[in-house]
Design a protein around this motif. Structure first.
Motif, PDB file in Angstrom:
ATOM      1  N   ILE A  22      37.105  37.375 -26.106  1.00  0.00           N
ATOM      2  CA  ILE A  22      36.437  36.081 -26.142  1.00  0.00           C
ATOM      3  C   ILE A  22      36.518  35.563 -27.570  1.00  0.00           C
ATOM      4  O   ILE A  22      36.090  36.234 -28.511  1.00  0.00           O
ATOM      5  CB  ILE A  22      34.964  36.194 -25.700  1.00  0.00           C
ATOM      6  N   THR A  23      37.091  34.380 -27.736  1.00  0.00           N
ATOM      7  CA  THR A  23      37.269  33.817 -29.070  1.00  0.00           C
ATOM      8  C   THR A  23      36.724  32.394 -29.125  1.00  0.00           C
ATOM      9  O   THR A  23      36.310  31.817 -28.119  1.00  0.00           O
ATOM     10  CB  THR A  23      38.758  33.863 -29.483  1.00  0.00           C
ATOM     11  N   GLY A  24      36.732  31.833 -30.309  1.00  0.00           N
ATOM     12  CA  GLY A  24      36.200  30.500 -30.542  1.00  0.00           C
ATOM     13  C   GLY A  24      35.667  30.441 -31.955  1.00  0.00           C
ATOM     14  O   GLY A  24      35.569  31.462 -32.640  1.00  0.00           O
ATOM     15  N   PRO A  25      35.321  29.264 -32.440  1.00  0.00           N
ATOM     16  CA  PRO A  25      34.875  29.107 -33.832  1.00  0.00           C
ATOM     17  C   PRO A  25      33.513  29.736 -34.069  1.00  0.00           C
ATOM     18  O   PRO A  25      32.781  30.047 -33.119  1.00  0.00           O
ATOM     19  CB  PRO A  25      34.837  27.592 -34.019  1.00  0.00           C
ATOM     20  N   PRO A  26      33.144  29.935 -35.345  1.00  0.00           N
ATOM     21  CA  PRO A  26      31.835  30.510 -35.662  1.00  0.00           C
ATOM     22  C   PRO A  26      30.707  29.694 -35.047  1.00  0.00           C
ATOM     23  O   PRO A  26      30.700  28.470 -35.103  1.00  0.00           O
ATOM     24  CB  PRO A  26      31.779  30.428 -37.196  1.00  0.00           C
ATOM     25  N   GLY A  27      29.751  30.397 -34.431  1.00  0.00           N
ATOM     26  CA  GLY A  27      28.607  29.728 -33.837  1.00  0.00           C
ATOM     27  C   GLY A  27      28.835  29.184 -32.444  1.00  0.00           C
ATOM     28  O   GLY A  27      27.954  28.522 -31.887  1.00  0.00           O
ATOM     29  N   ALA A  28      29.982  29.483 -31.828  1.00  0.00           N
ATOM     30  CA  ALA A  28      30.296  28.899 -30.519  1.00  0.00           C
ATOM     31  C   ALA A  28      29.557  29.567 -29.365  1.00  0.00           C
ATOM     32  O   ALA A  28      29.434  28.983 -28.289  1.00  0.00           O
ATOM     33  CB  ALA A  28      31.807  28.963 -30.271  1.00  0.00           C
ATOM     34  N   GLY A  29      29.057  30.787 -29.556  1.00  0.00           N
ATOM     35  CA  GLY A  29      28.360  31.481 -28.476  1.00  0.00           C
ATOM     36  C   GLY A  29      29.116  32.658 -27.914  1.00  0.00           C
ATOM     37  O   GLY A  29      28.817  33.127 -26.810  1.00  0.00           O
ATOM     38  N   LYS A  30      30.087  33.184 -28.666  1.00  0.00           N
ATOM     39  CA  LYS A  30      30.930  34.265 -28.168  1.00  0.00           C
ATOM     40  C   LYS A  30      30.138  35.530 -27.840  1.00  0.00           C
ATOM     41  O   LYS A  30      30.306  36.125 -26.784  1.00  0.00           O
ATOM     42  CB  LYS A  30      32.019  34.601 -29.210  1.00  0.00           C
ATOM     43  N   SER A  31      29.271  35.935 -28.759  1.00  0.00           N
ATOM     44  CA  SER A  31      28.555  37.191 -28.547  1.00  0.00           C
ATOM     45  C   SER A  31      27.535  37.074 -27.418  1.00  0.00           C
ATOM     46  O   SER A  31      27.343  38.021 -26.649  1.00  0.00           O
ATOM     47  CB  SER A  31      27.880  37.661 -29.843  1.00  0.00           C
ATOM     48  N   TRP A  43      46.817  40.144 -36.386  1.00  0.00           N
ATOM     49  CA  TRP A  43      46.151  39.439 -35.290  1.00  0.00           C
ATOM     50  C   TRP A  43      47.050  39.344 -34.067  1.00  0.00           C
ATOM     51  O   TRP A  43      46.566  39.368 -32.926  1.00  0.00           O
ATOM     52  CB  TRP A  43      45.685  38.062 -35.751  1.00  0.00           C
ATOM     53  N   ARG A  44      48.352  39.251 -34.273  1.00  0.00           N
ATOM     54  CA  ARG A  44      49.260  39.300 -33.116  1.00  0.00           C
ATOM     55  C   ARG A  44      49.132  40.641 -32.404  1.00  0.00           C
ATOM     56  O   ARG A  44      49.190  40.710 -31.170  1.00  0.00           O
ATOM     57  CB  ARG A  44      50.703  39.055 -33.560  1.00  0.00           C
ATOM     58  N   GLU A  45      48.974  41.712 -33.189  1.00  0.00           N
ATOM     59  CA  GLU A  45      48.819  43.039 -32.601  1.00  0.00           C
ATOM     60  C   GLU A  45      47.495  43.146 -31.838  1.00  0.00           C
ATOM     61  O   GLU A  45      47.417  43.809 -30.792  1.00  0.00           O
ATOM     62  CB  GLU A  45      48.895  44.101 -33.699  1.00  0.00           C
ATOM     63  N   VAL A  46      46.464  42.496 -32.343  1.00  0.00           N
ATOM     64  CA  VAL A  46      45.188  42.441 -31.625  1.00  0.00           C
ATOM     65  C   VAL A  46      45.370  41.756 -30.272  1.00  0.00           C
ATOM     66  O   VAL A  46      44.980  42.291 -29.229  1.00  0.00           O
ATOM     67  CB  VAL A  46      44.130  41.694 -32.472  1.00  0.00           C
ATOM     68  N   HIS A  47      45.973  40.586 -30.288  1.00  0.00           N
ATOM     69  CA  HIS A  47      46.189  39.827 -29.051  1.00  0.00           C
ATOM     70  C   HIS A  47      46.985  40.643 -28.044  1.00  0.00           C
ATOM     71  O   HIS A  47      46.711  40.610 -26.838  1.00  0.00           O
ATOM     72  CB  HIS A  47      46.911  38.515 -29.382  1.00  0.00           C
ATOM     73  N   GLY A  48      47.953  41.403 -28.536  1.00  0.00           N
ATOM     74  CA  GLY A  48      48.802  42.187 -27.647  1.00  0.00           C
ATOM     75  C   GLY A  48      48.070  43.273 -26.881  1.00  0.00           C
ATOM     76  O   GLY A  48      48.580  43.768 -25.863  1.00  0.00           O
ATOM     77  N   GLN A  49      46.888  43.662 -27.326  1.00  0.00           N
ATOM     78  CA  GLN A  49      46.117  44.694 -26.636  1.00  0.00           C
ATOM     79  C   GLN A  49      45.179  44.129 -25.570  1.00  0.00           C
ATOM     80  O   GLN A  49      44.576  44.891 -24.815  1.00  0.00           O
ATOM     81  CB  GLN A  49      45.288  45.500 -27.657  1.00  0.00           C
ATOM     82  N   LEU A  50      45.065  42.809 -25.486  1.00  0.00           N
ATOM     83  CA  LEU A  50      44.071  42.200 -24.615  1.00  0.00           C
ATOM     84  C   LEU A  50      44.682  41.732 -23.298  1.00  0.00           C
ATOM     85  O   LEU A  50      45.755  41.136 -23.275  1.00  0.00           O
ATOM     86  CB  LEU A  50      43.414  41.019 -25.334  1.00  0.00           C
ATOM     87  N   SER A  51      43.986  41.997 -22.211  1.00  0.00           N
ATOM     88  CA  SER A  51      44.455  41.576 -20.890  1.00  0.00           C
ATOM     89  C   SER A  51      44.402  40.065 -20.751  1.00  0.00           C
ATOM     90  O   SER A  51      45.309  39.448 -20.178  1.00  0.00           O
ATOM     91  CB  SER A  51      43.600  42.231 -19.802  1.00  0.00           C
ATOM     92  N   GLU A  52      43.323  39.453 -21.236  1.00  0.00           N
ATOM     93  CA  GLU A  52      43.162  38.000 -21.263  1.00  0.00           C
ATOM     94  C   GLU A  52      42.333  37.643 -22.487  1.00  0.00           C
ATOM     95  O   GLU A  52      41.574  38.469 -23.001  1.00  0.00           O
ATOM     96  CB  GLU A  52      42.426  37.475 -20.010  1.00  0.00           C
ATOM     97  N   VAL A  53      42.449  36.376 -22.912  1.00  0.00           N
ATOM     98  CA  VAL A  53      41.589  35.858 -23.975  1.00  0.00           C
ATOM     99  C   VAL A  53      40.999  34.538 -23.501  1.00  0.00           C
ATOM    100  O   VAL A  53      41.725  33.637 -23.073  1.00  0.00           O
ATOM    101  CB  VAL A  53      42.353  35.658 -25.297  1.00  0.00           C
ATOM    102  N   TRP A  54      39.678  34.439 -23.583  1.00  0.00           N
ATOM    103  CA  TRP A  54      38.973  33.209 -23.243  1.00  0.00           C
ATOM    104  C   TRP A  54      38.517  32.522 -24.526  1.00  0.00           C
ATOM    105  O   TRP A  54      38.030  33.174 -25.449  1.00  0.00           O
ATOM    106  CB  TRP A  54      37.743  33.504 -22.382  1.00  0.00           C
ATOM    107  N   PHE A  55      38.642  31.210 -24.554  1.00  0.00           N
ATOM    108  CA  PHE A  55      38.219  30.402 -25.705  1.00  0.00           C
ATOM    109  C   PHE A  55      36.918  29.707 -25.352  1.00  0.00           C
ATOM    110  O   PHE A  55      36.835  28.979 -24.362  1.00  0.00           O
ATOM    111  CB  PHE A  55      39.293  29.367 -26.056  1.00  0.00           C
ATOM    112  N   VAL A  56      35.882  29.919 -26.174  1.00  0.00           N
ATOM    113  CA  VAL A  56      34.563  29.339 -25.920  1.00  0.00           C
ATOM    114  C   VAL A  56      34.455  27.966 -26.576  1.00  0.00           C
ATOM    115  O   VAL A  56      34.776  27.795 -27.756  1.00  0.00           O
ATOM    116  CB  VAL A  56      33.462  30.277 -26.447  1.00  0.00           C
ATOM    117  N   ASP A  57      33.991  26.996 -25.805  1.00  0.00           N
ATOM    118  CA  ASP A  57      33.873  25.620 -26.263  1.00  0.00           C
ATOM    119  C   ASP A  57      32.405  25.214 -26.257  1.00  0.00           C
ATOM    120  O   ASP A  57      31.656  25.558 -25.328  1.00  0.00           O
ATOM    121  CB  ASP A  57      34.663  24.700 -25.324  1.00  0.00           C
ATOM    122  N   VAL A  58      31.968  24.479 -27.297  1.00  0.00           N
ATOM    123  CA  VAL A  58      30.601  23.994 -27.370  1.00  0.00           C
ATOM    124  C   VAL A  58      30.593  22.773 -28.288  1.00  0.00           C
ATOM    125  O   VAL A  58      31.499  22.601 -29.107  1.00  0.00           O
ATOM    126  CB  VAL A  58      29.653  25.099 -27.898  1.00  0.00           C
TER     127      VAL A  58
END
Length: 229
Positions: free
Chosen positions: A31-40, A144-159
């Motif tokens: 789960i990604t997105g800018p600081p303060g977006a609500g990821k955690s 960071w490309r190596e990080v992405h390569g380990q993930l099944s999916e990545v969701w981007f949080v919008d707010v």
């Protein structure tokens, strides 16, 4: 291709979209997105829906310690991509994805100390879905490309950006900055990082709109709750 946007009022709205293993192995959702977006908050809500089978492993444990930031001349940029051990994070994700039969211990970031703590988060072998969150999961850069390569999916949080910026200011004040210092840090550090992160949105598998999101039992939308990231 533009990622599908899902407007979620609660974690139940996202259950059918969660990636699942077809061979009984372990799945990693980013789960990604800018600081303060609500990821955690989103990550924890999804884990709390099935705690015996889901786990939460945040990226923030891979902050460089202040000692190393000072050595590299990066102390005033803490939180930027180059202030994290991205390769170390990717290595941990690879170990977790392999689902060994023993517990793996991950680092965490202690906000009261503003420092990472090693081996503070146990990840049990029985967990089948691990949710990791952080700012730079989709960044097209070494490590960071190596990080992405380990993930099944990545969701981007919008707010809403105005909600997100105020949340950041409140967070910095809560952890010891004056309001003026908090606003300056958000303007000079957090927001340049946010623009960098927002540029990675198109690489996400899904965009999650948290405008109306509420954590069960909290009684209020996510944007009005104290947030970690």
């Amino acid at each position: 291709m533009t990622a599908e946007t899902i407007r979620a009022a609660g974690p139940g709205d996202l259950e059918r979209f969660l990636p699942r293993s077809v061979d009984g192995g372990r799945t990693l959702l980013g789960i990604t997105g800018p600081p303060g977006a609500g990821k955690s908050t989103l990550a924890r809500a999804l884990v709390d829906a099935e705690p015996g089978r889901r786990g939460y492993v945040p990226m923030d444990g891979f902050h460089f310690a202040d000692q190393e930031l000072v050595r590299q001349g990066l102390r005033d940029r803490k939180g930027a991509p180059e202030t994290f051990d991205a390769y170390g994070y990717a290595d941990l994700l690879a170990r977790l994805r392999g689902r060994p039969a023993h517990t793996i211990y991950a680092p965490v970031f202690e906000r009261n100390l503003e420092q990472p703590l090693a081996n503070a988060l146990p990840v049990a072998p029985g967990l089948v879905l691990l949710i990791t969150e952080g700012n730079y999961l989709l960044l097209d850069a070494p490590g960071w490309r190596e990080v992405h390569g380990q993930l099944s999916e990545v969701w981007f949080v919008d707010v809403d950006p105005s909600v997100r910026v105020q949340r950041l200011i409140d967070r910095h004040v809560r952890f010891g900055k004056s309001e003026d210092a908090a606003r300056a840090w958000v303007e000079q550090v957090d927001e340049p990082n946010a623009r960098l992160i927002d540029a990675t949105r198109a690489a996400a598998d899904r965009v999650i709109d948290l405008t109306d999101f509420a954590v069960p039992g909290a009684g209020s939308p996510v944007e009005h709750r104290p947030m970690d990231s």
